[in-house]
Motif scaffolding. Sequence first.
Motif, PDB file in Angstrom:
ATOM      1  N   SER A  59       8.156  -4.612  -8.461  1.00  0.00           N
ATOM      2  CA  SER A  59       8.006  -5.859  -7.718  1.00  0.00           C
ATOM      3  C   SER A  59       7.551  -6.999  -8.640  1.00  0.00           C
ATOM      4  O   SER A  59       8.098  -8.107  -8.606  1.00  0.00           O
ATOM      5  N   MET A  60       6.585  -6.699  -9.503  1.00  0.00           N
ATOM      6  CA  MET A  60       6.045  -7.727 -10.399  1.00  0.00           C
ATOM      7  C   MET A  60       7.069  -8.145 -11.449  1.00  0.00           C
ATOM      8  O   MET A  60       7.124  -9.291 -11.862  1.00  0.00           O
ATOM      9  N   ARG A  61       7.902  -7.167 -11.870  1.00  0.00           N
ATOM     10  CA  ARG A  61       8.952  -7.475 -12.849  1.00  0.00           C
ATOM     11  C   ARG A  61       9.949  -8.467 -12.242  1.00  0.00           C
ATOM     12  O   ARG A  61      10.355  -9.429 -12.879  1.00  0.00           O
ATOM     13  N   LEU A  62      10.307  -8.225 -10.971  1.00  0.00           N
ATOM     14  CA  LEU A  62      11.238  -9.124 -10.284  1.00  0.00           C
ATOM     15  C   LEU A  62      10.714 -10.555 -10.216  1.00  0.00           C
ATOM     16  O   LEU A  62      11.463 -11.511 -10.318  1.00  0.00           O
ATOM     17  N   LEU A 180       9.147  -7.766  -2.120  1.00  0.00           N
ATOM     18  CA  LEU A 180       8.360  -7.061  -1.108  1.00  0.00           C
ATOM     19  C   LEU A 180       9.007  -5.723  -0.754  1.00  0.00           C
ATOM     20  O   LEU A 180       8.315  -4.730  -0.497  1.00  0.00           O
ATOM     21  N   SER A 181      10.344  -5.698  -0.787  1.00  0.00           N
ATOM     22  CA  SER A 181      11.073  -4.473  -0.462  1.00  0.00           C
ATOM     23  C   SER A 181      10.870  -3.391  -1.517  1.00  0.00           C
ATOM     24  O   SER A 181      11.151  -2.214  -1.262  1.00  0.00           O
ATOM     25  N   GLN A 182      10.392  -3.772  -2.705  1.00  0.00           N
ATOM     26  CA  GLN A 182      10.106  -2.768  -3.739  1.00  0.00           C
ATOM     27  C   GLN A 182       8.945  -1.877  -3.313  1.00  0.00           C
ATOM     28  O   GLN A 182       8.804  -0.752  -3.759  1.00  0.00           O
ATOM     29  N   TYR A 183       8.071  -2.439  -2.482  1.00  0.00           N
ATOM     30  CA  TYR A 183       6.947  -1.657  -1.952  1.00  0.00           C
ATOM     31  C   TYR A 183       7.441  -0.845  -0.762  1.00  0.00           C
ATOM     32  O   TYR A 183       7.746  -1.406   0.293  1.00  0.00           O
ATOM     33  N   ARG A 184       7.480   0.455  -0.935  1.00  0.00           N
ATOM     34  CA  ARG A 184       7.998   1.313   0.133  1.00  0.00           C
ATOM     35  C   ARG A 184       7.170   1.172   1.417  1.00  0.00           C
ATOM     36  O   ARG A 184       5.945   1.203   1.363  1.00  0.00           O
ATOM     37  N   GLY A 185       7.854   0.995   2.534  1.00  0.00           N
ATOM     38  CA  GLY A 185       7.185   1.001   3.839  1.00  0.00           C
ATOM     39  C   GLY A 185       6.504  -0.291   4.243  1.00  0.00           C
ATOM     40  O   GLY A 185       5.830  -0.343   5.276  1.00  0.00           O
TER      41      GLY A 185
END
Length: 229
Positions: A59-62, A180-185
């Motif tokens: 997420s942070m890389r994005l 945000l979608s990188q964080y599962r759930g």
Amino acid sequence: MSYLVVVAHPDDEVLGAGATIYKLTQAGEKVDVCILCGQAAARKFRPDDNELEEDTESSMRLLGVNQVIKGDFPNIKFNTVPHLELVQFIERAIIESEATVVITHHPADLNNDHLHTSLACQAAVRLFQRRTDVKPLNELLYMEIPSATEWALNDSMNKFQPNTFFEVGKEAVEKKIEALSQYRGVMREYPHPRSREALVGLAAYRGGQSGCCYAESFECAIRRITIHV
Ligand SMILES: [Zn+2]
């Protein structure tokens, strides 16, 4: 300017300032993120720490974040941690990132960890007044976290009052959702506040409120202006 986003939990930084972070880093600004509770324990839909670490990293890389400074303060138990420990941890992050702008939680958020993060941050940003080797603070901003800030039900607290709007445009809102979608759930179905519809709608509304093409809003707690002649 050097930016530091101080949050209680992984994903708060994206929910509150993801599009702004993306716009800043795209413009070549340095943004660091400090997450006080980097652990997965007690979080639903987070099977283990490794996965959470992977999610945070991707997420942070994005978003182009320079570095993530992680603490291991206990989830939903910040009220059991001595205030001083939180303050000192944030102070170290401020020194490490050489931050001149700090963005953190609003103190009226429903989530108790957000409150304690905000209080500790308010104390930590005054570090430059005690230490001349620390870069002076220019600005402290509170952000809004969909699913926590709007649930500030305690009428004795001053609720979030946006007075600072950061124009982000549609592309950065899409990046925020992707990050945000990188964080599962974390993402949910509409009408949950962490749904695509609600996040795009909020950015559109904050933009409309301020004459911006999509915006994230903040409440400015303090702003110092120094003109060197
Ligand atoms: Zn949180």
